[in-house]
Each structure stands twice: as C-alpha cells, then as structure tokens.
Design an enzyme around this catalytic site. Structure first.
Site, PDB file in Angstrom:
ATOM      1  N   ASP A 136       0.809  -1.228   0.000  1.00  0.00           N
ATOM      2  CA  ASP A 136       0.000   0.000   0.000  1.00  0.00           C
ATOM      3  C   ASP A 136       0.844   1.280   0.000  1.00  0.00           C
ATOM      4  OD1 ASP A 136      -2.195  -1.627   0.081  1.00  0.00           O
ATOM      5  OD2 ASP A 136      -2.584  -1.359   2.220  1.00  0.00           O
ATOM      6  N   GLU A 231      -9.687  -0.445  -4.118  1.00  0.00           N
ATOM      7  CA  GLU A 231     -10.673  -1.133  -3.259  1.00  0.00           C
ATOM      8  C   GLU A 231     -11.471  -0.149  -2.407  1.00  0.00           C
ATOM      9  OE1 GLU A 231      -9.231  -4.855  -0.748  1.00  0.00           O
ATOM     10  OE2 GLU A 231      -7.730  -3.289  -0.949  1.00  0.00           O
TER      11      GLU A 231
END
Ligand code: F6P
Length: 357
Positions: A136, A231
């Site tokens: 991430d 997401e």
C-alpha cells in the site's frame, strides 16, 4: 559484542519480506556476534511463545522468495490491550516471550498496524526496530515501502493485458486494485498501465463524472475504456457519511467489491458493456522485483546497523533517496495518504485522465 535478535513479520505479506529478513541476518552475522530467533506468525507467535532458533543457513536462498519464511498473521493493534475470552494479557505475554527467548531486541517487519504495536512494545521498555513493508506504500515517514514496486509491476501487467480484450470487445473494464485506505498502488499502476479513469480513496468520485469520461472517449472514437479503481475508492456521497454508516452501506452494496458495483452502475447509466476484474492477492504474491530486493536489502542492513549501535525505538525509512530512520513514536498511528498535489496526481490531471471528481 553479542546481540540476540528476535525477528517477526506481521500483517499482510508482500514480496521482499524474505529479502529484508536476509538483509538483517546477513549484515548482523557479518557486523557482530549475532544470534537470531525467528518468531512464528507475527505478534501471535510472540503472544503464544512460538519461536525457534535460526542459523545462518536458514537465510540462504530466500532473496527471491515471495511471502515470508516466518509466517504472518493479522493481530489487530486495537485488541492488543484488550483481554478477550481466552483471558490472555497479550502485552504481558509478548514481554514474557521476549524475556524467555532472552532477546536483546526485536525486529518487526510490517505495515501501519505492525508499527503501532512495535511502538507499544517500545513504550513498554522492549528494544524494537521497525521495517516498513506494504504494497500500500502508506507508512508515514518513508518515501517508499518494500513490496510496493513489485505490486505496481503486477497491477500494471494486469492493466496491460486487459487492454487487448477491452479493445476487442469494445468494453469498459473496471479493475479493482488493492488499497483500502491509500490509493498509491492504483495511482501508480493506473498511470503506468494507461488507465482512462483512476479512482482513489483520497479523491471521492462522482458516478456521473466517470460516466462522462467514458462517453467522451466513445465520442472520440474509442469504444473501450479502462478504469483503475482502488478497493477503498468512494463516491462523494459515501465520503460524507460517518465511518460506521459508510462501512454498513459498503457491506450492503459492495458484496462483490467496488469494481462489480461500478461496472453494474455504469452499464445501467450509459448502456456500455462493462466487466469487473479483481486481481486480488495476486498483487501480493511471487518473487520481488529487482528494485524491491535492493530496497529490502538496504532496509534490512540499516536495521542491523541500528541494532549494532543499540539505537532502538526506530523505524527504518527511505528519506529523500537515503536510507535512514524515524522514531517509532513519531510515525506510529499515522498514514501516508496520496496528497492532492502528488506528482502522479498532477500528471494524471494534466493528461486529461479522469480522477472522477
Ligand atoms: O495491506 C495490504 C493489503 O493487501 C491491502 O491493500 C488490502 O486492503 C488488504 O491488505 C487485504 O487484506 P487481507 O489479505 O487480510 O485480505
């Protein structure tokens, strides 16, 4: 000088963990008299006293190996001080294992949650060093985390491959890229893969704006479009909801994920044929890229130097092209989101790529 080092990997796995473990081990064995103890499955192994003596050969042949030889697990920070049904005082248990294993220090490889617990243990008096891993790329205080570049390569490859099938069918392909809170991976792979629309958690989108961007392409003679959506991307309306309300709304409407929802909404709104694509955990799998091997190795070696100097309570970081470190206390609990003025955001906007806002 002798140091007995405990190593654990915690949170979601990613490519580069083994390369980093190897970096810590090789540099420690070479710089001082090191003994290494592997803690199984992250903090859960530290809580349960699940550890084993490692030797130099354990760190051979793992540079290119994906995942983690130590195993990993999610042990949420918010529960660390909570006594649950098993009546275990987790913090006390972790301190006991540290003592039982006769550790001089503990090296924790992980993301934001891992660093919060690492800081907690440091505040509890343990000697801790943190190492920043996550696909991430959202750890505060470091320009980059290891695992991120490999994931960018994988997600970009997915987008590349989607292009030909999208063009052949004249479809809109909606690719869901990992990243619940931060959109670095979607932004970088979206830009590298030539996505037409890039939607990030940090920039709430408007469905009509996304639909317009696709219609504009159709008007320009392009009958296919690629949307890279994180997401955790959300609409403007969702961004105005309270956290819990949003979570409930998303569970109800996103049962099959944001890409499925967006594909369906776009089909209904503009009548284009749309398909969701979810590469999922493929983005975290397999061998690390050369860049990540190098980064993980440099980070691991820096951790060994911190141990040699007994400079504990630190998190290793890349700061302006130099490997350095930040106090754990200064970075724990903070997230590095994509800022509005990130270079890649500006490039996307200047190229006419829609960010949905
Ligand atoms: O933190 C890494 C990450 O891959 C995120 O991008 C993603 O939202 C999450 O982990 C998925 O977690 P899990 O592997 O537990 O399903």
């Amino acid at each position: 000088m002798k140091r007995r080092i405990g190593i654990l990997t915690s949170g979601g796995d990613c490519p580069g963990l083994n390369a980093c473990i190897r970096g810590v081990a090789r540099a420690s064995y070479s710089m001082f008299d090191a003994e290494i103890v592997g803690i199984q499955d992250g903090y859960s192994g530290l809580i349960n006293g699940d550890f084993k003596e490692m030797n130099q050969s354990d760190f051979s042949g793992i540079l290119t190996l994906g995942g983690t030889i130590l195993g990993t697990r999610r042990t949420p920070f918010r529960n660390m001080r909570l006594i649950e049904d098993d009546h275990v005082d987790k913090v006390k248990a972790m301190k006991n294992t540290y003592k039982k294993a006769k550790l001089d220090c503990l090296v924790c490889l992980g993301g934001n949650g891992t660093h919060k617990t690492a800081n907690l243990l440091s505040e509890e008096g343990l000697n801790v060093v943190g190492l920043p891993k996550t696909i991430d790329n959202d750890i505060w205080g470091t320009d980059v985390t290891f695992g991120f570049h490999t994931a960018v390569d994988i997600a970009t490859d997915v987008i590349d491959r989607i292009h030909s099938t999208a063009a052949s069918h004249g479809r809109c392909m909606v690719i869901e890229i990992m990243g619940n809170k931060a959109g670095w991976l979607t932004l970088y792979s979206g830009l590298a893969g030539g996505a037409d629309v890039i939607l990030l958690p940090e920039i709430p989108y408007n469905l009509k704006t996304v639909a317009k961007a696709i219609e504009r392409r159709a008007e320009a003679g392009k009958d296919f479009s690629i949307i890279a959506v994180a997401e955790g991307a959300m609409t403007v309306e969702e961004s105005r909801m309270k956290k819990r309300e949003r979570a409930e709304f998303r569970t109800e409407t996103h049962f099959h994920g944001i890409a499925a929802r967006l594909a369906q909404e776009l089909e209904e709104m503009i009548g284009i044929e749309a398909r969701p694509v979810v590469p999922g955990h493929v983005q975290r799998g397999g061998t690390p890229s050369a860049y990540d091997r190098l980064l993980s190795t440099n980070f691991g070696v820096h951790a060994a130097k911190l141990i040699k100097d007994e400079n504990y309570g630190q998190a290793v970081a890349m700061i302006g092209n130099t490997v350095g470190h930040n106090p754990l206390a200064a970075i724990a609990g903070k997230t590095k989101f994509v800022p509005e003025d990130a270079q890649a955001v500006k490039s996307a906007r200047n190229m006419g790529i829609s960010l949905g806002d």
